[in-house]
Motif scaffolding. Structure first.
Motif, PDB file in Angstrom:
ATOM      1  N   ILE A   1       0.931  -1.228   0.135  1.00 20.94           N
ATOM      2  CA  ILE A   1      -0.013  -0.115  -0.024  1.00 20.94           C
ATOM      3  C   ILE A   1       0.937   1.381  -0.218  1.00 20.94           C
ATOM      4  CG2 ILE A   1      -1.786   1.283   1.391  1.00 20.94           C
ATOM      5  CD1 ILE A   1      -2.613  -1.376   2.393  1.00 20.94           C
ATOM      6  N   PRO A   2       0.758   1.997  -1.006  1.00 15.78           N
ATOM      7  CA  PRO A   2       1.774   3.226  -1.146  1.00 15.78           C
ATOM      8  C   PRO A   2       1.683   4.160   0.133  1.00 15.78           C
ATOM      9  CG  PRO A   2       0.442   2.948  -3.195  1.00 15.78           C
ATOM     10  CD  PRO A   2      -0.170   1.854  -2.181  1.00 15.78           C
ATOM     11  N   LYS A   3       2.852   4.831   0.628  1.00 15.22           N
ATOM     12  CA  LYS A   3       2.780   5.639   1.628  1.00 15.22           C
ATOM     13  C   LYS A   3       1.951   6.866   1.468  1.00 15.22           C
ATOM     14  CE  LYS A   3       7.515   4.322   2.933  1.00 15.22           C
ATOM     15  NZ  LYS A   3       8.940   4.823   3.164  1.00 15.22           N
ATOM     16  N   ALA A   4       1.900   7.408   0.260  1.00 13.76           N
ATOM     17  CA  ALA A   4       0.935   8.516  -0.119  1.00 13.76           C
ATOM     18  C   ALA A   4      -0.365   8.287   0.156  1.00 13.76           C
ATOM     19  CB  ALA A   4       1.149   8.911  -1.555  1.00 13.76           C
ATOM     20  N   ILE A   5      -0.776   7.054   0.021  1.00  9.43           N
ATOM     21  CA  ILE A   5      -2.142   6.622   0.303  1.00  9.43           C
ATOM     22  C   ILE A   5      -2.522   6.505   1.853  1.00  9.43           C
ATOM     23  CG2 ILE A   5      -3.838   4.562  -0.095  1.00  9.43           C
ATOM     24  CD1 ILE A   5      -3.502   6.306  -2.422  1.00  9.43           C
ATOM     25  N   ILE A   6      -1.423   5.937   2.616  1.00 13.72           N
ATOM     26  CA  ILE A   6      -1.397   5.660   3.879  1.00 13.72           C
ATOM     27  C   ILE A   6      -1.481   7.395   4.423  1.00 13.72           C
ATOM     28  CG2 ILE A   6      -0.339   5.316   5.739  1.00 13.72           C
ATOM     29  CD1 ILE A   6       1.085   2.908   4.368  1.00 13.72           C
ATOM     30  N   GLN A   7      -0.920   8.213   3.953  1.00 16.61           N
ATOM     31  CA  GLN A   7      -0.966   9.499   4.614  1.00 16.61           C
ATOM     32  C   GLN A   7      -2.304   9.866   4.469  1.00 16.61           C
ATOM     33  OE1 GLN A   7       2.258  11.300   2.698  1.00 16.61           O
ATOM     34  NE2 GLN A   7       3.958  10.474   3.931  1.00 16.61           N
ATOM     35  N   LEU A   8      -2.768   9.848   3.421  1.00 15.87           N
ATOM     36  CA  LEU A   8      -4.119  10.310   2.909  1.00 15.87           C
ATOM     37  C   LEU A   8      -5.351   9.644   3.739  1.00 15.87           C
ATOM     38  CD1 LEU A   8      -4.218  11.137  -0.855  1.00 15.87           C
ATOM     39  CD2 LEU A   8      -4.428  12.818   0.654  1.00 15.87           C
ATOM     40  N   ALA A   9      -5.125   8.402   3.947  1.00 19.89           N
ATOM     41  CA  ALA A   9      -5.968   7.621   4.911  1.00 19.89           C
ATOM     42  C   ALA A   9      -6.042   8.227   6.318  1.00 19.89           C
ATOM     43  CB  ALA A   9      -5.634   6.391   4.895  1.00 19.89           C
ATOM     44  N   GLU A  10      -4.948   8.532   6.547  1.00 17.66           N
ATOM     45  CA  GLU A  10      -4.592   9.143   8.191  1.00 17.66           C
ATOM     46  C   GLU A  10      -5.392  10.663   8.117  1.00 17.66           C
ATOM     47  OE1 GLU A  10      -0.696   9.284   8.892  1.00 17.66           O
ATOM     48  OE2 GLU A  10      -0.701   7.036   9.385  1.00 17.66           O
ATOM     49  N   LYS A  11      -5.015  11.370   6.966  1.00 16.53           N
ATOM     50  CA  LYS A  11      -5.699  12.594   7.185  1.00 16.53           C
ATOM     51  C   LYS A  11      -7.210  12.629   6.917  1.00 16.53           C
ATOM     52  CE  LYS A  11      -5.272  16.995   4.115  1.00 16.53           C
ATOM     53  NZ  LYS A  11      -4.773  17.515   3.020  1.00 16.53           N
ATOM     54  N   ASN A  12      -7.863  11.912   6.128  1.00 14.21           N
ATOM     55  CA  ASN A  12      -8.976  11.983   5.758  1.00 14.21           C
ATOM     56  C   ASN A  12      -9.880  11.086   6.505  1.00 14.21           C
ATOM     57  OD1 ASN A  12      -8.454  14.207   4.035  1.00 14.21           O
ATOM     58  ND2 ASN A  12      -8.187  12.772   2.086  1.00 14.21           N
ATOM     59  N   LYS A  13      -9.269  10.296   7.484  1.00 15.69           N
ATOM     60  CA  LYS A  13      -9.970   9.258   8.337  1.00 15.69           C
ATOM     61  C   LYS A  13     -10.492   7.905   7.424  1.00 15.69           C
ATOM     62  CE  LYS A  13     -11.208  12.125  11.982  1.00 15.69           C
ATOM     63  NZ  LYS A  13      -9.905  11.791  12.798  1.00 15.69           N
ATOM     64  N   GLY A  14      -9.718   7.564   6.420  1.00 12.00           N
ATOM     65  CA  GLY A  14     -10.082   6.736   5.461  1.00 12.00           C
ATOM     66  C   GLY A  14      -9.863   5.139   6.087  1.00 12.00           C
ATOM     67  N   SER A  15     -10.443   4.005   5.638  1.00 19.04           N
ATOM     68  CA  SER A  15     -10.469   2.786   6.500  1.00 19.04           C
ATOM     69  C   SER A  15      -9.411   2.066   5.924  1.00 19.04           C
ATOM     70  CB  SER A  15     -11.792   2.104   5.892  1.00 19.04           C
ATOM     71  OG  SER A  15     -11.764   0.698   6.486  1.00 19.04           O
ATOM     72  N   PHE A  16      -8.606   1.848   7.049  1.00 19.37           N
ATOM     73  CA  PHE A  16      -7.097   0.840   6.574  1.00 19.37           C
ATOM     74  C   PHE A  16      -7.860  -0.604   6.265  1.00 19.37           C
ATOM     75  CE2 PHE A  16      -5.162   4.605   8.240  1.00 19.37           C
ATOM     76  CZ  PHE A  16      -4.049   4.629   7.613  1.00 19.37           C
ATOM     77  N   ILE A  17      -8.875  -0.860   6.742  1.00 17.43           N
ATOM     78  CA  ILE A  17      -9.405  -2.265   6.653  1.00 17.43           C
ATOM     79  C   ILE A  17      -9.789  -2.250   5.112  1.00 17.43           C
ATOM     80  CG2 ILE A  17     -11.205  -3.828   7.280  1.00 17.43           C
ATOM     81  CD1 ILE A  17     -11.440  -2.544   9.807  1.00 17.43           C
ATOM     82  N   ASN A  18     -10.452  -1.296   4.506  1.00 19.51           N
ATOM     83  CA  ASN A  18     -10.827  -1.353   3.268  1.00 19.51           C
ATOM     84  C   ASN A  18      -9.478  -1.327   2.206  1.00 19.51           C
ATOM     85  OD1 ASN A  18     -13.604  -1.446   3.689  1.00 19.51           O
ATOM     86  ND2 ASN A  18     -13.957   0.548   3.276  1.00 19.51           N
TER      87      ASN A  18
END
Length: 280
Positions: A151-168
């Motif tokens: 999973i790209p680091k940029a995606i991880i950072q956006l998930a943390e910022k926008n409260k994305g689901s890491f399970i998804n």
């Protein structure tokens, strides 16, 4: 009062220091604050460890209760003691294990909070099997709280910022799709929470239904992505289908009623003899 090395005592709120700042739901916090404002005591105590050097107590369990006491406007943090359970001081690793036990067994906790604490234990050379054994859960459950390197680091950072689901994000990673389609899905999953194109759990479930169809992988990548985009708009498609079906049913009813309209004609035909009989 002391039982099995654990002391129940009042501790000045100002001397309590959390070892980790958890993310607590607003509804949960409001409920606890209402209980305290009503003059009642909370059903569970904060768990503390007295620092052997500093004049403070480390909070290793009960962060929701900590925030509830902190939120009280009338609470004098310096002079009034808070009832807490005080146990023997342990090291940082043991404190994190204690905190994770409460997260897994006694309270609803965000995925990211568990992930961060487990990651820190792994950085301390603790294996997933050892962590699972200490927490009384399966190793596969512990692994589900780790972020895969694919999973790209940029995606991880956006998930943390926008409260994305890491399970998804992990579910997307496991899909048998091409890397370019996964990349598109990753980006949709970390859009802002109210964005209409955000990939939600419901939408992801419909994508799974789609790719399980026999001929899906016989399609080219462009065709696959077009169908996946339609699957993500399943609600609009269903509403359109339902409207068409309702119109068809209503039109068929109108057609079936039209030959029988004369049965409901209010016009009455009266001949001359009928009128004369009525008058007489």
């Amino acid at each position: 009062m002391q039982v099995d090395g654990i002391l129940l005592d009042n501790v000045p709120f100002s001397s309590i220091q959390p070892i980790y700042l958890e993310e607590i739901s607003k509804n949960k916090l409001k409920k606890l604050v209402r209980i305290l404002n009503a003059g009642d005591s909370l059903s569970s105590y904060m768990i503390l460890e007295k620092d052997p050097v500093k004049n403070l107590f480390w909070l290793v369990g009960g962060y929701p209760e900590y925030l509830a006491y902190k939120s009280l406007n009338s609470y004098n943090k310096d002079s009034i003691g808070v009832p807490c359970l005080i146990r023997t001081y342990t090291d940082t690793t043991e404190q994190r294990i204690t905190l994770l036990k409460r997260m897994f067994h006694h309270q609803v906790t965000k995925w990211m909070d568990k992930h961060l604490l487990i990651s820190r234990l792994i950085e301390e050379n603790k294996t997933t099997s050892k962590i699972a054994s200490r927490l009384g859960v399966s190793e596969s459950l512990i692994r589900s709280y780790l972020i895969h390197p694919d999973i790209p680091k940029a995606i991880i950072q956006l998930a943390e910022k926008n409260k994305g689901s890491f399970i998804n994000l992990e579910k997307i990673r496991r899909l048998p799709l091409s890397s370019c389609i996964k990349h598109n899905l990753f980006n949709r999953a970390v859009l802002k929470s109210r964005h209409p194109n955000r990939l939600t759990t419901d939408k992801l479930e419909k994508i799974k239904w789609l790719i399980q169809l026999d001929d899906f992988f016989d399609l080219g990548l462009d065709a696959q992505w077009k169908l996946i985009q339609k699957a993500m708009k399943y609600r609009e498609s269903l509403e359109h289908h339902w409207r068409n079906e309702m119109e068809r049913i209503l039109n068929s009813k109108k057609d079936s009623l039209s030959p029988n309209l004369t049965l409901y004609n209010p016009t009455i035909f009266i001949n001359d003899s009928t009128v004369s009989n009525f008058v007489s």
